[in-house]
Structure formats: C-alpha cells, structure tokens
Design a protein around this motif. Sequence first.
Motif, PDB file in Angstrom:
ATOM      1  N   PHE A  22       0.839  -1.195   0.000  1.00 46.10           N
ATOM      2  CA  PHE A  22       0.000   0.000   0.000  1.00 46.10           C
ATOM      3  C   PHE A  22       0.879   1.252   0.000  1.00 46.10           C
ATOM      4  O   PHE A  22       2.089   1.163  -0.177  1.00 46.10           O
ATOM      5  CB  PHE A  22      -0.941  -0.023   1.214  1.00 46.10           C
ATOM      6  CG  PHE A  22      -1.911  -1.185   1.161  1.00 46.10           C
ATOM      7  CD1 PHE A  22      -3.151  -1.053   0.544  1.00 46.10           C
ATOM      8  CD2 PHE A  22      -1.559  -2.423   1.696  1.00 46.10           C
ATOM      9  CE1 PHE A  22      -4.025  -2.127   0.473  1.00 46.10           C
ATOM     10  CE2 PHE A  22      -2.436  -3.498   1.625  1.00 46.10           C
ATOM     11  CZ  PHE A  22      -3.669  -3.349   1.021  1.00 46.10           C
ATOM     12  N   HIS A  23       0.251   2.413   0.154  1.00 45.54           N
ATOM     13  CA  HIS A  23       0.930   3.718   0.090  1.00 45.54           C
ATOM     14  C   HIS A  23       1.595   3.937  -1.268  1.00 45.54           C
ATOM     15  O   HIS A  23       2.542   4.710  -1.395  1.00 45.54           O
ATOM     16  CB  HIS A  23       1.970   3.873   1.213  1.00 45.54           C
ATOM     17  CG  HIS A  23       1.378   3.884   2.585  1.00 45.54           C
ATOM     18  ND1 HIS A  23       1.881   3.127   3.625  1.00 45.54           N
ATOM     19  CD2 HIS A  23       0.310   4.546   3.094  1.00 45.54           C
ATOM     20  CE1 HIS A  23       1.153   3.327   4.706  1.00 45.54           C
ATOM     21  NE2 HIS A  23       0.194   4.182   4.417  1.00 45.54           N
ATOM     22  N   GLY A  24       1.087   3.245  -2.283  1.00 46.42           N
ATOM     23  CA  GLY A  24       1.729   3.301  -3.591  1.00 46.42           C
ATOM     24  C   GLY A  24       1.717   4.671  -4.240  1.00 46.42           C
ATOM     25  O   GLY A  24       2.644   5.022  -4.976  1.00 46.42           O
ATOM     26  N   LEU A  25       0.679   5.469  -3.999  1.00 42.16           N
ATOM     27  CA  LEU A  25       0.630   6.805  -4.584  1.00 42.16           C
ATOM     28  C   LEU A  25       1.735   7.682  -4.012  1.00 42.16           C
ATOM     29  O   LEU A  25       2.330   8.502  -4.721  1.00 42.16           O
ATOM     30  CB  LEU A  25      -0.735   7.440  -4.334  1.00 42.16           C
ATOM     31  CG  LEU A  25      -1.914   6.728  -5.021  1.00 42.16           C
ATOM     32  CD1 LEU A  25      -3.235   7.249  -4.479  1.00 42.16           C
ATOM     33  CD2 LEU A  25      -1.830   6.901  -6.532  1.00 42.16           C
ATOM     34  N   SER A  26       2.013   7.492  -2.726  1.00 36.84           N
ATOM     35  CA  SER A  26       3.129   8.221  -2.097  1.00 36.84           C
ATOM     36  C   SER A  26       4.458   7.757  -2.667  1.00 36.84           C
ATOM     37  O   SER A  26       5.318   8.579  -3.025  1.00 36.84           O
ATOM     38  CB  SER A  26       3.095   7.998  -0.580  1.00 36.84           C
ATOM     39  OG  SER A  26       4.233   8.565   0.043  1.00 36.84           O
ATOM     40  N   TYR A  27       4.649   6.451  -2.773  1.00 36.34           N
ATOM     41  CA  TYR A  27       5.920   5.925  -3.272  1.00 36.34           C
ATOM     42  C   TYR A  27       6.139   6.298  -4.735  1.00 36.34           C
ATOM     43  O   TYR A  27       7.269   6.595  -5.144  1.00 36.34           O
ATOM     44  CB  TYR A  27       5.962   4.406  -3.109  1.00 36.34           C
ATOM     45  CG  TYR A  27       6.022   3.954  -1.667  1.00 36.34           C
ATOM     46  CD1 TYR A  27       6.957   4.492  -0.795  1.00 36.34           C
ATOM     47  CD2 TYR A  27       5.139   2.999  -1.169  1.00 36.34           C
ATOM     48  CE1 TYR A  27       7.022   4.096   0.532  1.00 36.34           C
ATOM     49  CE2 TYR A  27       5.200   2.589   0.149  1.00 36.34           C
ATOM     50  CZ  TYR A  27       6.137   3.138   0.999  1.00 36.34           C
ATOM     51  OH  TYR A  27       6.194   2.737   2.308  1.00 36.34           O
TER      52      TYR A  27
END
Length: 396
Positions: free
Chosen positions: A176-181
């Motif tokens: 998750f947190h892919g948009l941040s990464y």
Amino acid sequence: MVDHVLTLNAGSSSIKFALFEAAAPWPRLLAEGQVQGLGAQPSFEAATVRGYPVKRAMVGENHAAGLQQILQWLREAYPEIAIKAVGHRVVHGGVSYAAPTIVDDRVLQELRDLEPLAPLHQPHNLTGIEAARAVFPSAPQVACFDTAFHRGHSFVNEAYALPREYYERGVRRFGFHGLSYEYIALRLREIDPVLACGRVIVAHLGNGASLCAMKDGRSVASTMGFTALEGLPMGTRCGEIDPGLLLYLLQHDKMSPEALSGLLYEQSGLKGLSGISQDMRALEASENPHARDAIAYFTHRIRMEIGALAAALEGLDALIFTAGIGEHSARVRANVLEGMGWLGLTLDPAANVRNDMRISVAQAKIPVFIVAANEEATIARHAIKTAGLNQIPTAA
C-alpha cells in the motif's frame, strides 16, 4: 482553455481536496483544503496558493454535504473554472486494478467487494466517489490505487506460504501507500537521477506506516501485505503479529471476528502500546515510560525492516523518509538510524534537527533524505492522463 482537475481523498470523517491546473510535467496546484468532523461537528477550511484562507462551520454531516461545501467554495474562489475530471485515492485495487481507472457502476461494485481488505479506508474512498458522481455528473471519476505501484513483484515477494490455490485466488501481498511511493520515485529523478536508478528504500511514516524497496524507480518489495495491517506498527494498527496469537484469541478468549478486527485495526499500534495516543507528537511530549516504549518499538521495527528490504535489494544506495512522522520527527529519524552505521547509514544530527533535505553526513556511504509526500499531485497526474485532458507545459 486550460483544463482543471479536482483530487479527493475521502476518509471516515473527512474529505481532503486539491484543485490543479492540467500542466506538465507536474499539475500546478491552485488550492487545497479539507472538510473534517463529518458525522459530528463538521467544519471546512481551505486556501488558494495565493493565500485567502477560509475556515468555517458547515451545514450537513455527510460526504455529499461536504462535497457541496467544497464546490461552493471553489465557485467563489474560481468562478470561471469547470472541473474536467475528479481523481480519487482508492486504497485497494485487488488483482484486477493495476492502473488508474475511470469508475462506472461495474468498477464501483468490484471495488466494494474489496472493502473487507481495507475496512478503515475503502468504504470511505468509495463513498467519496459516489458523492462526486452526483456533484460532478459530467466529469470522469478516476480511481487511483495505492496497491497499483506494487503490482509486478516477483512471486517470492508477493506470495504467502499457503497452498498455491490461495495465491491463484488473489491471496497475496499487495502493498500500500503506492501513490506516495510513486511520487517519491518521480521526485527522486529530479533530485538525483543517478540515485533514482539505484536501490532505494522509502519509509512512509505516518498514522499508517510502511517501507518500500525500489530499484530503478519500481517497487520490488513492501512491508505491507494482503491488507494494510501487515508490517510496521502504526497509529492504531498492530503491524507484524504471529497468526498463532490470533488463533489463540479466537479459540481461547472466545473473541469474535468483529472484536478481533477492532483490536488489530483500532486499538493497537502506538495507541495500544502507549495507552496514551496514536499521535507521535503527543508521545514525544509525554514523560510516561509507556510512551517511550511505544516509540522504541516503532523505530526498532523500522530498523528490522530496513535490514530485510536491503537484503531483498541486494544492497542499498539511498534511504528516504516521507509522510507526517517521517518528514517532521527528528527524534524518530535519529532513533531509526542509531546503530545503522554497519549498513552505511550515518546521521548528521544538526541537519536532522533542521529538517534538511539531506540528513546524512557528507562522507556517509549511503545518503539519507527527507522528501515531502505529495499523493495529491500523483492523483492529479493520473486523472489528467486517464481522462485525456489537455496539458500546458511548465518548467519542471
């Protein structure tokens, strides 16, 4: 005429929004704000990039009322703007959705089916989409998935050691947190193009927390798994835990699945360990030894996962801190890097306290950076491309 896009990140009691002009290579931010306190005492606050802040109480308590408030303010601040697309953060895309997607009734139902995998986020993300479809009926609603950046992991980084049929059914580590990464990967290409092609670990440390191992800007492994519960301890989520303990709680303590879910998602993590708060700022200000224990456990687990991801990458070329705690807590960063010289990570204490972009000593083998998260810019970028909007060129 310049096209504009609205981004929405709908939570259980809030809606964060941002308005962008469709520019390249990055959308140009015009305004941002949030509705908070939905279901209780709702309020609205926003500001344009030129200033003009506004904060007011709000009439209405649901997401639809919140979006109406956002739209009313946008019309006041930018009377000539027509929203051409709305981009939404959606936490879980499952196996089927590995890229941004325009939402129709079929897509919405398939995303509803994933709600049990992200119960703290997915229902509210989709409520935001439904409300936006009503308020902006002619604008494409673009779902942007936190799981999408991690698709393409190798089998060993994606599978659980269960019978193969479960993997085929879609039981796997999604991350998750892919948009941040994704934003950090692109931003690093601007900061240091050579490092961006190397082996990088990004620590997204906020109320939700995870680490991502990247090689050449692509996700290789993540600490999160099938749900956003696995990996690091978080604000209220437990992170890594022995599944045998869960069986014990179900069988011996006769805990119901609903009670167990509440324990793991809402009563654990920093909040559970400290007995004080899920807010790192409150824990750092506290003299209670339980607060110190919670911070120590949090940073200990981060160090362990950095070592594991460095092994998955077969080395390390850079470490990046991002998100609320990662960007603002010098104490957490210092605790994480303490004793990590064996890996080539050496902190510059003064740079760390100043929140400089580079916080490692000049002679450190591995540079350490702080890079501000900007999920909204990533969502806007995807919405512009997926909806086929016109873009004006700007300087990088």
